[in-house]
Structure formats: C-alpha cells, structure tokens
Design a protein around this motif. Structure first.
Motif, mmCIF file in Angstrom:
data_model
loop_
_atom_site.group_PDB
_atom_site.id
_atom_site.type_symbol
_atom_site.label_atom_id
_atom_site.label_comp_id
_atom_site.label_asym_id
_atom_site.label_seq_id
_atom_site.Cartn_x
_atom_site.Cartn_y
_atom_site.Cartn_z
ATOM 1 N N GLU B 231 0.708 -1.366 0.100
ATOM 2 C CA GLU B 231 -0.150 -0.145 0.145
ATOM 3 C C GLU B 231 0.711 1.396 0.192
ATOM 4 O OE1 GLU B 231 -3.068 -0.576 3.211
ATOM 5 O OE2 GLU B 231 -3.983 -2.018 1.773
ATOM 6 N N ALA B 232 1.774 1.138 0.937
ATOM 7 C CA ALA B 232 2.957 2.323 0.790
ATOM 8 C C ALA B 232 3.539 2.608 -0.436
ATOM 9 C CB ALA B 232 3.930 2.110 1.635
ATOM 10 N N PHE B 233 3.890 1.621 -1.280
ATOM 11 C CA PHE B 233 4.257 1.753 -2.634
ATOM 12 C C PHE B 233 3.037 2.290 -3.577
ATOM 13 C CE2 PHE B 233 5.398 0.269 -7.014
ATOM 14 C CZ PHE B 233 6.766 0.137 -6.947
ATOM 15 N N ALA B 234 1.771 1.801 -3.411
ATOM 16 C CA ALA B 234 0.924 2.161 -4.140
ATOM 17 C C ALA B 234 0.545 3.757 -4.013
ATOM 18 C CB ALA B 234 -0.470 1.300 -4.178
ATOM 19 N N LYS B 235 0.834 4.247 -2.881
ATOM 20 C CA LYS B 235 0.493 5.742 -2.388
ATOM 21 C C LYS B 235 1.425 6.632 -3.345
ATOM 22 C CE LYS B 235 -1.762 5.503 1.974
ATOM 23 N NZ LYS B 235 -1.351 4.406 3.004
ATOM 24 N N GLN B 236 2.606 6.147 -3.721
ATOM 25 C CA GLN B 236 3.712 7.171 -4.466
ATOM 26 C C GLN B 236 3.125 7.056 -5.881
ATOM 27 O OE1 GLN B 236 7.085 4.372 -3.103
ATOM 28 N NE2 GLN B 236 8.000 6.443 -2.488
ATOM 29 N N GLY B 237 3.813 8.193 -6.474
ATOM 30 C CA GLY B 237 3.473 8.063 -7.913
ATOM 31 C C GLY B 237 2.038 8.433 -8.349
ATOM 32 N N ILE B 238 1.692 8.025 -9.520
ATOM 33 C CA ILE B 238 0.532 8.357 -10.093
ATOM 34 C C ILE B 238 -0.887 7.327 -9.850
ATOM 35 C CG2 ILE B 238 -0.933 9.055 -12.175
ATOM 36 C CD1 ILE B 238 1.697 9.784 -13.581
ATOM 37 N N PRO B 239 -1.977 7.680 -9.049
ATOM 38 C CA PRO B 239 -2.619 6.656 -8.694
ATOM 39 C C PRO B 239 -3.765 6.247 -9.913
ATOM 40 C CG PRO B 239 -3.335 8.860 -7.886
ATOM 41 C CD PRO B 239 -2.001 9.134 -8.468
ATOM 42 N N PRO B 240 -4.201 5.000 -9.847
ATOM 43 C CA PRO B 240 -4.968 4.787 -10.694
ATOM 44 C C PRO B 240 -6.071 5.453 -11.015
ATOM 45 C CG PRO B 240 -4.705 3.009 -9.048
ATOM 46 C CD PRO B 240 -4.219 4.204 -8.483
ATOM 47 N N ASP B 241 -6.757 5.759 -12.158
ATOM 48 C CA ASP B 241 -7.742 6.535 -12.503
ATOM 49 C C ASP B 241 -8.889 5.909 -11.969
ATOM 50 O OD1 ASP B 241 -9.909 7.586 -13.892
ATOM 51 O OD2 ASP B 241 -8.991 7.312 -15.919
ATOM 52 N N PRO B 242 -9.640 6.546 -11.136
ATOM 53 C CA PRO B 242 -10.545 6.017 -10.667
ATOM 54 C C PRO B 242 -12.042 5.689 -11.251
ATOM 55 C CG PRO B 242 -10.404 8.374 -9.725
ATOM 56 C CD PRO B 242 -9.245 7.995 -10.760
ATOM 57 N N ALA B 243 -12.042 6.342 -12.397
ATOM 58 C CA ALA B 243 -12.867 6.364 -13.445
ATOM 59 C C ALA B 243 -12.691 5.009 -14.363
ATOM 60 C CB ALA B 243 -13.210 7.219 -14.541
ATOM 61 N N ASN B 244 -11.618 4.476 -14.315
ATOM 62 C CA ASN B 244 -11.366 3.202 -15.046
ATOM 63 C C ASN B 244 -11.000 2.383 -14.179
ATOM 64 O OD1 ASN B 244 -10.343 1.226 -16.652
ATOM 65 N ND2 ASN B 244 -8.690 2.698 -17.638
ATOM 66 N N PRO B 245 -11.634 1.004 -14.015
ATOM 67 C CA PRO B 245 -11.381 0.153 -12.943
ATOM 68 C C PRO B 245 -10.426 -0.574 -13.334
ATOM 69 C CG PRO B 245 -13.421 -0.806 -14.199
ATOM 70 C CD PRO B 245 -13.167 1.101 -14.738
ATOM 71 N N ARG B 246 -9.929 -0.668 -14.512
ATOM 72 C CA ARG B 246 -8.746 -1.741 -15.118
ATOM 73 C C ARG B 246 -7.449 -0.854 -14.885
ATOM 74 N NH1 ARG B 246 -10.190 -4.344 -20.517
ATOM 75 N NH2 ARG B 246 -8.262 -5.626 -20.109
ATOM 76 N N SER B 247 -7.514 0.460 -14.478
ATOM 77 C CA SER B 247 -6.428 1.205 -14.423
ATOM 78 C C SER B 247 -5.566 0.908 -13.358
ATOM 79 C CB SER B 247 -6.617 2.527 -14.647
ATOM 80 O OG SER B 247 -5.865 3.397 -13.864
ATOM 81 N N ASN B 248 -4.201 0.803 -13.732
ATOM 82 C CA ASN B 248 -3.148 0.522 -12.433
ATOM 83 C C ASN B 248 -2.330 1.854 -12.123
ATOM 84 O OD1 ASN B 248 -3.317 -2.269 -11.421
ATOM 85 N ND2 ASN B 248 -3.647 -2.585 -13.478
ATOM 86 N N GLY B 249 -2.573 2.822 -12.682
ATOM 87 C CA GLY B 249 -1.821 3.970 -12.512
ATOM 88 C C GLY B 249 -0.116 3.806 -12.642
ATOM 89 N N SER B 250 0.448 4.660 -12.067
ATOM 90 C CA SER B 250 2.185 4.449 -12.359
ATOM 91 C C SER B 250 2.654 4.671 -10.835
ATOM 92 C CB SER B 250 2.586 5.417 -13.219
ATOM 93 O OG SER B 250 1.947 5.406 -14.605
ATOM 94 N N THR B 251 2.751 3.552 -10.008
ATOM 95 C CA THR B 251 2.891 3.776 -8.781
ATOM 96 C C THR B 251 4.341 3.511 -8.564
ATOM 97 O OG1 THR B 251 2.480 1.470 -8.253
ATOM 98 C CG2 THR B 251 0.671 3.049 -7.942
#
Ligand SMILES: Cc1cc2nc3c(=O)[nH]c(=O)nc-3n(C[C@H](O)[C@H](O)[C@H](O)COP(=O)(O)O)c2cc1C
Ligand code: SF4
Ligand code: SF4
Ligand code: SF4
Ligand code: FES
Lengths: 510, 437
Positions: B231-251
C-alpha cells in the motif's frame, strides 16, 4: 460437437483443431507456406492470416485453434489485404529467376502470387543478395535468395530425422539456412526437404535442369526400393523416369520416402534395357535373334509345351497378378522368389527386405529361393534382386528380363520386361498392405507389352480350352487366393489403355 | 541542481553514489537483504505476491504489465520446477537504467531476484545479461559469490527451508534476446527466435517449465515493497484513474533517463508525475547552446516521438499512451533541430531490420524495405508515392508478426513520417531551378 463458421459455412470440429485443419478437412483452402501437417507449427510466414470476428488483428490460421462460435473469414477485405501484403513482402528480395528454377510450375510462391499478389511492383529497390548454389551435401543444392525462410527444412531435420543438420543462420533479411554438420547429411531421408520446400530454394542435384515440370507426365505409384512400399509420384518424360517424390499415405510412409528409394529408378533408364523379344537360335548358349511379339509368344508356347518341367523363379518385385499368372502357366513345379535383403532397417521407413511384393509372393505360395534350381519361367526386373547364379541356374525356358545384361544365356525365349514404372499391378508391402503400382505413359521404351498380357496369351496358347481372363478377373482370383494369408486386396481401377493425365498437380508440396 | 525542480525520490538509486556499494560489506549495513530475511521468516510466498499485487507495481521492461498479476499466472502443481528469469538484456537504444542497478547496487538486484523467487516458489533464477555489459556481469557475479558465502544464495537460505540458485547468463549481442520468449530460447542454447504464444511462459517457459520473466528494475522494487508494504508503494506516483476500474496508475518510483542532444544527459529516480518537459529541460538541462528541441522519444527507441509542443505530458504509463506514445523504458531520447528526421528514420529502420530475428515475413522483409525507402528519400531519390508506400508498409508490418519487435519498428518511424511530413516532402521535391539557368 462445437461449431465454427468459416466463410459462412458452419463446420463441426474436434477440440484442439486449428482453423487451417478445420478448413482443410472441409475443402476450404487457406494458403500456407510454413505450415505442414507433419511438422510443428512455426507460424512465421504469415501467409495464412485470416480475419477472426471480435479480434482486431488478422490471425494465423495454422496456429489459432478453433473455438465454439468462432467466425472466420478467409476472403474478407482484411484477410485478403493481409495476405497480399505478405505476398508482396516475400517478393521484395526474391530473385524471380523462375525461368531457370526447377520449382517453376509447381511453386507455391508462383501459385499464390498469381492468386492474390499485387499486379504491379512497388519494389524498385536493390534486392538483398544471398549465397546461391550452395551444396547441402552431395544431393541437394540451396539457394538463399529463393528461400522464404519458412524453416520447414530445418524442422524436418530437427523433428522427423532428429539429425539436426540444418539451422537458420544470421538475422533479418540476411537470414538463411545453413548446414550445421560437416557438409553432409547423416540421415538417409534428407531429400524430403526438397519436397517440403515450398519454393525452389532446395533442389535435387539429380533432377536439376532435367525438365520443366509442365512437360512431364506424373503417375501415382509406389516405390519398389524395399518392402515398405512408400507411396510416390513418378515423373517421366520421353521414355525416361526423371523424378520420384513421396505421396502422403498415413498408413505407410506418412509424407516421406528415403533417398535411396527416390533415386532408385536408374534401371528404368538404363541404356542396356531390352526392347524387343528374343528367341535362341542355336544350341549354343547366348545366341539370340530379335523377333516380333507374336512370334515370341508362339515360340514360348511351343517351348513350354516341349519342356518337361515347370517351376517359376520370380523377382519379389513382381506384382500379385503377375505371380498368379506365372503360377498358372508353370505351376507344376517349384514356386520360388528372390529378393535382396539389406542391413539398413531403421525403424522408420527403410526395411531390410527389399522385395517390394515379398509378402505377396509368400501369400501366393512362393518360397524364397535358397540355391540355384531349374525353373520353366524366370522373371527379373532388378538384376541385384535375382543374382546371376540363381538366374543362370534356373536355366529357364521363358525369361522376362528388364536389362540385357541379366539375360540367362540358356533361355529359349526372352521377353523384355517393363519396369515397375511401366506396369500396372498390386504389391503387398511389409505390413501386408496391398497397393497399386501404375503404368506411366511417358516411361520406358515404346511398344513394350505388359508381362500380364504376354503370360495370358501363353496360358491360352497352352490350353485351348481355357477361358480368357481380364486383368479384373485376375485381381478377383488373387483376392481369393491371398485372403487366407490375411492380405486384403482393395478395389483398384487400372486404365492401361487410356492415356493418363499429363498435367502436374498445381503444387507438389502440401 | 536548480531549485524548484520536481523532487527526486531515491529508492532504487539510494546507493548509486555510495562508494563500494556493490560490496556486501557496504551494502548490508545499508539494509541489503533485510527484506529477504523478513520475507523468509515472517511471510508466506502468497503473502509476498499479495503485497506486490497491492503495490500495483507494473513491469519496467517496456510493456507495463502488472507484476503481481503476472506472478499469479504461474502454473501450479505441474511436477516441474518453477524458474524466475530476470531480463537484463537492456539492448533498447537509449536505455541504460538496468545497467546502473547492476553495476552500482548488484546486491539490491540479487535480493530482488531472491525475494521474487520466494514469492513464486522458484528454485532458480537466471539473470540474462546483455553481452555488451561486462561490468554488469562482473558485478553481479561478484555479488552472487559474496551472497552465497554469506548463506544468502544456494541451499537453505538464511537457515530457512528456502533454497534458490542464481545464475548469470551473458547474452551474445542480439536485441531480440530481450524479448521474453526469444530470451528463453537463447537461455536454452538455441537461436533467439521468439515463440508463438500461447502457451505463455508462466505455463511453459524455459526448459518447458513454468517461468516468470521480469525486468531488472521491476524486481529491484520488490525488496522495498516487502519492507514497507504494497500500500505504501501504491501511494507513491500516479494513482489509478478512479474512472477506469482496469487502470493501475504508475505507482512507486521509476528510474528515468535522458540521452541525446541535451546539455546534461543522465539518470534520475522519481515518483511518476514529473512531466517529460521537466525531465528533458529541468534535469536534462535542455537543448545545447543555440539549438532547439525538435522531437523526444520518451522511452527508448521503440516508442512514437513527441514534439517539443507535446512535452507537458506526465511520465506515466497511461498518460503517455493517451498522447499517442508510451513510457517504454522511461529513458528519453532527445533530437534537436540539427537532427535530420529522415536520416533518423534510416537509422531506426536499419536498427530494427538488423535486429529482426528473421522469422516473420513482414518483419524480416518489411523493416529492410522501409530502410531502403527511407534511404532513397534521404539521398534525394525519393519517388512521388513513397510516403503512401511507407504508410502501407507500416500497416503490413504492425500487428502481423510473432513478437512486438515489428510493431516497435513501426511506431517511431511512423510517428516521424506523420509529424515531420514536410521534411520528407522537402527532400522529395526537386530544388527549383535558379532563374536564368
Ligand atoms: C524486441 C523486444 C525487446 C525487448 N527487450 C527487453 C529488454 O532488453 N529488457 C527487458 O526487460 N524487456 C525487454 N522486452 C520486454 C520483454 O519482452 C518483457 O515484456 C519484459 O521483460 C517483462 O518484464 P516486466 O514485466 O518486468 O516489464 C523486450 C520486448 C521486445 C518486443
Ligand atoms: S530452404 Fe525452403 S524449406 Fe528451407 S526455409 Fe527456405 S524456403 Fe523453407
Ligand atoms: S523406404 Fe523403401 S519403399 Fe520407402 S522410399 Fe525407401 S526404398 Fe522406397
Ligand atoms: S516480429 Fe521480427 S523479431 Fe519478432 S519474431 Fe517475428 S521476425 Fe522475429
Ligand atoms: S502457414 Fe501459418 S504462418 Fe505460415
């Protein structure tokens, strides 16, 4: 059964079948170069691309498996455009030396370019040059520029013979096939790569520049080099056999044949072949006079009537029908056959027994000739099958002999024997499978008569009360005679009188 | 560095400037192998995979595939060993990030490999290193030897039941051996001919055993994820697009580089979010004196170019796709106004044609054909239909082959042909005859 729709036709398929397999099973042709049913799927040539609904990109039919409800178009705009694109790419660096290429006329590159290539060239760029005329062993020549890099030949030596003599070498448009072994094949099946090659990149030294294929006459027959009986197509022209190539038969040879069998037609073209019947003119051995066929038949009838003995010594390459009639004419004595027995059986195709109809001879009551013994009738197609000691020791009354060098000097009457390429008949292979050989219209000297006809005339001459037999009658009689030995004689149509088709198949490779 | 720049976050690069960080003596006190110890002693393999899934870590080899999801595809109970392959082939022109990791912090790379191997229950790791990277090979081999001596590689690692071998396998100089299945063939001692998929490597990989292939940088993130949680890793960088359930962002963080015609080429580490302009002008120092930037390829040679006017895009997986390019390896190549874009195309097409493994007709023949057409345009021999011809070649090559090399060959040159059409036409129009001549 699950169903797939190809070009609007709803087709059932077995799970695991690829699109091309389903299409082929239903008579729908999907172009292919690298795909061959006997080899693993390489998926590299990309000519088999088809449109699959709900898939954005064209898919390769040779690899993608059919799924229930799949809808495939092989002639849609997407599929046609994709195929034409590949076709064009294949020709960018192709030398287009069709006028001097052996494959011309049976080349898939030509066929598909004609079917769906671009009508005009967009490639006025300097072509990439690669080595040409590269020897691959003593029997095969490779042309890197004609090669379309489908890897069929490499996969053959990797997968079928597992001898790994070939590999792809270099990269990009410099890629070509290279020999990894020291310049010679260790497999006795190497020449199959020539047939596998969809283009003229692999040619046979034996056949190179012998003839344009459209001038040749092709006949479906069987190799008589050994008792395997590989199914072949015999190509002939002007009285000479020029080429033998394998024909698919899953029960016998799959798609292949051995090199020795392929090249084992030399006796058919030998300059020493007998072309006219002969009758011995004096008591001195070896003095013969050439006579006409009817005179020879009369002489044979007379000589056999006079002779006190019967008995047959036959090459185990004689057909079931020929053996049956030899027996009918001279069956009072011993029935013997002779054949060569090698030591090269390999568990694949080649078997030690070289008599193409040895099983048939046994089934008709013939026994292997152990030592020279007299016989009224002698039948020799290949001198090495019936060695001189046996031939001459038979001291035959009537001899059917292919080559002048094999004539026993003491024979009374000698008939020139057409080779297997010039006769119709049935052979039982090592597994007891009975298969037809067929007369090639363009092979052999002119005006030879089939031994079956000659024997029948002799039989009628000897017994005025006998009812005449047609070839079909003989086949029916053979069928009954060999059934107890477990040989099943199939229904086969021979058409000895009618000229057979001259046209080459569109492409000899699959 | 000037102030006001987008901040660097040194996670992977924390030891890059530390002298002798490639030795265990320096690296271990700085935290090396603590995550391995944590994973082996306190977590199950499934728990490690779970943290990686939560982290939304995406592959750093070019395609950005979610790593945790890839790991979950490993075929289980096959009766065969499972292998981990670390892709250190880094042959993409413009990419030099994996080399920094291997040369400057090889213990991080080895630890990443081991923790990941534990997660997928692999019994061995093959690190396939680009043959032209002798220093990387030496540093990795040195690190593995040190780690083995310290009980960190081999049997019963750290006294636990986990055993894992790590092998370094040098490549022989082919770009295509970076493509994952070309790599597997090469690892098996064969020609680097990519395989048709399926089967995917996770089911049938090297030596026909289930295999996971990941990039060096991808796996080097795993120790941090184990230490701090997904979760700490996922908080860094660009989060997933909430509008797109398949998006993973760039964490997490990403190594990003700049090379080419700039004042200050180099490699830095950021949480994604920095724009390409800040990267090129801020960190890369902008154009050389008196020059202007003409085009930038954001992630190694195989991505479409962006114009100077298009550089305000964030260096994120989805963000770059939206503007018609891609993050690729995250290492930008800059071309300035002295660069002849037609010659650039000749060069790019030559590279891909030369590196094409030769299997597929459209790639083998098409790349060289493109090169020959670019060459004649560059030489002033272009013919009227050449741009249309090129477009139809792009169409005939892209998406019609076994692997993505062919696509990668099309993307940069197609974008150049479309964005710099004028430069092509200028070479194809005969120079006006001087008046009076
Ligand atoms: C032509 C080609 C070359 C590639 N070269 C590399 C490479 O050098 N290093 C790399 O990590 N991935 C490379 N890749 C991507 C790999 O195929 C694969 O996607 C990657 O190693 C997966 O790791 P990841 O999920 O960690 O990104 C290449 C792909 C292609 C099509
Ligand atoms: S030589 Fe023939 S069979 Fe072999 S790769 Fe070339 S085209 Fe294919
Ligand atoms: S295996 Fe026997 S039948 Fe087959 S080609 Fe060879 S010699 Fe002829
Ligand atoms: S696309 Fe090119 S590099 Fe990839 S497998 Fe095909 S020929 Fe080889
Ligand atoms: S036949 Fe399908 S790719 Fe060659």
């Amino acid at each position: 059964m699950p169903k797939i729709t190809i070009d609007g036709r709803v087709l059932e398929f077995a799970p695991g079948q690829t699109i091309i397999q389903v299409a082929q099973a239903n008579g729908i042709e999907i172009p292919h170069y690298c795909y061959h049913p006997g080899l693993s799927v390489a998926g590299n040539c990309r000519i088999c691309m088809v449109e699959v609904e709900k898939t954005p990109k064209p898919q390769i039919a040779c690899y993608v498996q059919a799924t229930d409800g799949m809808v495939v178009h092989t002639k849609s705009a997407q599929a046609t455009e994709a195929r034409a694109g590949v076709m064009e790419m294949l020709l960018v660096n192709h030398p287009l030396d069709c006028p001097i290429c052996d494959q011309a006329g049976e080349c898939k590159l030509q066929d598909y370019a004609f079917d769906f290539g671009h009508p005009t060239t967009r490639t006025p760029v300097e072509k990439t040059h690669l080595p040409k005329n590269v020897p691959f062993g003593a029997k095969i020549v490779y042309d890197g520029e004609r090669c379309i890099k489908c890897t069929r030949c490499v996969r053959f030596t990797d997968e079928i013979t597992q001898t790994h003599e070939l590999s792809m070498g270099a990269r990009g448009d410099k890629e070509m096939v290279i020999m990894t072994s020291k310049g010679e094949f260790t497999t006795p099946y190497a020449m199959n790569i020539i047939d596998l090659c969809p283009v003229g990149a692999l040619t046979s030294k034996d056949f190179r520049f012998e003839s344009r294929v459209w001038f040749m006459d092709f006949t479906e027959s069987v190799c008589t080099g050994c008792a395997r009986g590989c199914n072949v197509t015999v190509g002939a022209r002007g009285g000479r056999v020029l080429r033998m190539t394998p024909r698919e038969n899953q029960d016998v040879n799959r798609w292949w044949m051995c090199d020795a069998g392929r090249l084992g037609y030399g006796h058919a073209n030998a300059p020493t072949r007998l072309t006219t019947p002969r009758v011995r003119t004096s008591a001195r051995a070896g003095e013969f006079a050439e006579v006409g066929w009817e005179d020879a038949i009369d002489a044979a009838v007379e000589a056999l009537r006079d002779a006190a003995r019967g008995g047959v010594l036959a090459d185990a390459g004689a057909t079931l029908e020929e053996l049956f009639l030899l027996k009918a004419v001279a069956g009072r004595g011993d029935l013997k056959y002779a054949s060569r027995v090698g030591q090269d059986e390999d568990g694949f195709l080649i078997v030690n027994e070289k008599g193409a109809n040895q099983r048939g001879a046994e089934a008709l009551g013939f026994a292997r000739a152990a030592a020279p013994a007299p016989a009224a009738l002698l039948f020799v197609e290949r001198g090495d099958a019936v060695p001189k000691a046996l031939r001459d020791g038979a001291d035959p009354v009537v001899a059917f002999v292919t080559d002048g060098a094999d004539v026993p000097p003491t024979a009374r009457v000698v008939f020139p024997l057409p080779t297997w390429a010039e006769r119709d008949g049935l052979l039982a292979n090592v597994d007891g499978i009975v298969q037809p050989i067929r007369r090639c219209r363009a092979a052999g000297p002119r005006d030879l008569r089939a031994p079956l006809e000659v024997l029948e005339e002799i039989r009628l001459g000897l017994d005025a009360a006998a009812t005449p037999w047609t070839h079909a009658d003989v086949v029916a009689a053979v069928r009954g005679a060999v059934a107890p030995a477990g040989l099943a004689v199939p229904e086969v149509e021979f058409a000895p009188a009618a000229p057979r088709t001259v046209a080459a198949p569109a492409s000899r490779t699959r | 560095m000037a102030t006001g720049l987008y901040p660097q976050t040194k996670v992977l690069s924390k030891n890059f400037d530390v002298p002798n960080a490639h030795t265990l003596a320096v690296a271990r006190p700085r935290g090396a192998y603590q995550s391995l110890e944590k994973a082996l002693r306190t977590m199950t393999p499934a728990q490690v995979t779970e943290e990686v899934k939560k982290s939304r870590l995406r592959g750093r080899g070019g395609a950005g595939f979610p790593t945790g999801m890839k790991w979950s595809f490993v075929a289980k109970n096959t009766g065969k060993p499972t292998y981990l392959v670390m892709n250190a082939d880094e042959s993409e022109p413009g990419a030099f990030k994996d080399r920094y990791l291997m040369e400057r912090d090889p213990h991080l790379v080895v630890e990443g490999a081991l923790v990941s191997a534990y997660a997928i229950e692999a019994s061995a790791v093959f690190i396939y290193v680009r043959g032209e990277y002798p220093n990387s090979i030496r540093r990795l081999e040195g690190a593995i030897a040190e780690a083995r001596a310290a009980g960190l590689v081999g049997k019963d690692i750290l006294g636990t039941k986990f055993s894992c071998e790590v092998w370094v396998h040098p490549g022989a100089g082919a770009y295509i051996c970076g493509e994952e299945t070309g790599l597997l063939e090469s690892l098996e001692g064969k020609r680097g001919h990519p395989r048709i998929k399926p089967p995917f490597p996770a089911v049938e990989g090297v030596f026909r055993c289930p295999t996971i292939i990941n990039n060096v940088e991808t796996l080097s993130h795993v120790p941090w994820i184990v230490a701090h949680g997904g979760e700490a890793f996922a908080k860094q960088g660009i989060p997933p697009d909430p509008a797109n359930p398949r998006s993973n962002g760039s964490t997490g963080t990403k190594l990003m580089g700049v090379s080419g015609q700039v004042r200050n080429p180099g490699l830095w580490e950021f949480e994604p979010g920095i724009t390409l302009r800040e990267l090129v002008y801020g960190y890369g120092g902008g154009p050389l004196p008196g020059r202007k930037i003409k085009a930038v390829i954001p992630g190694g040679i195989s991505m479409p170019v962006l114009l100077d006017s298009e550089l305000d895009v964030k260096m994120g997986f989805d963000e770059l796709v939206k503007v018609g390019s891609g993050l690729g390896t995250g290492t930008a190549i800059v071309m300035d106004d002295t660069c002849d874009m037609v010659e650039a195309c000749v060069n790019i097409a030559h590279f891909f044609g030369h590196e094409s493994c030769g299997q597929c007709t459209p790639c083998r023949e098409g790349c060289h054909w493109m090169e020959k057409v670019f060459r004649r345009v560059a030489d002033g021999d272009g013919q009227p239909g050449d741009l249309d011809l090129l477009e139809s070649l792009f169409k005939g090559i892209e998406g019609r082959t076994i692997c993505f090399l062919a696509d990668a060959a099309v993307w940069p040159v197609r974008s150049i042909v479309r964005k710099f059409r004028g430069e092509f036409l200028a070479k194809m129009t005969p120079a006006p005859t001087p008046a009076g001549a």
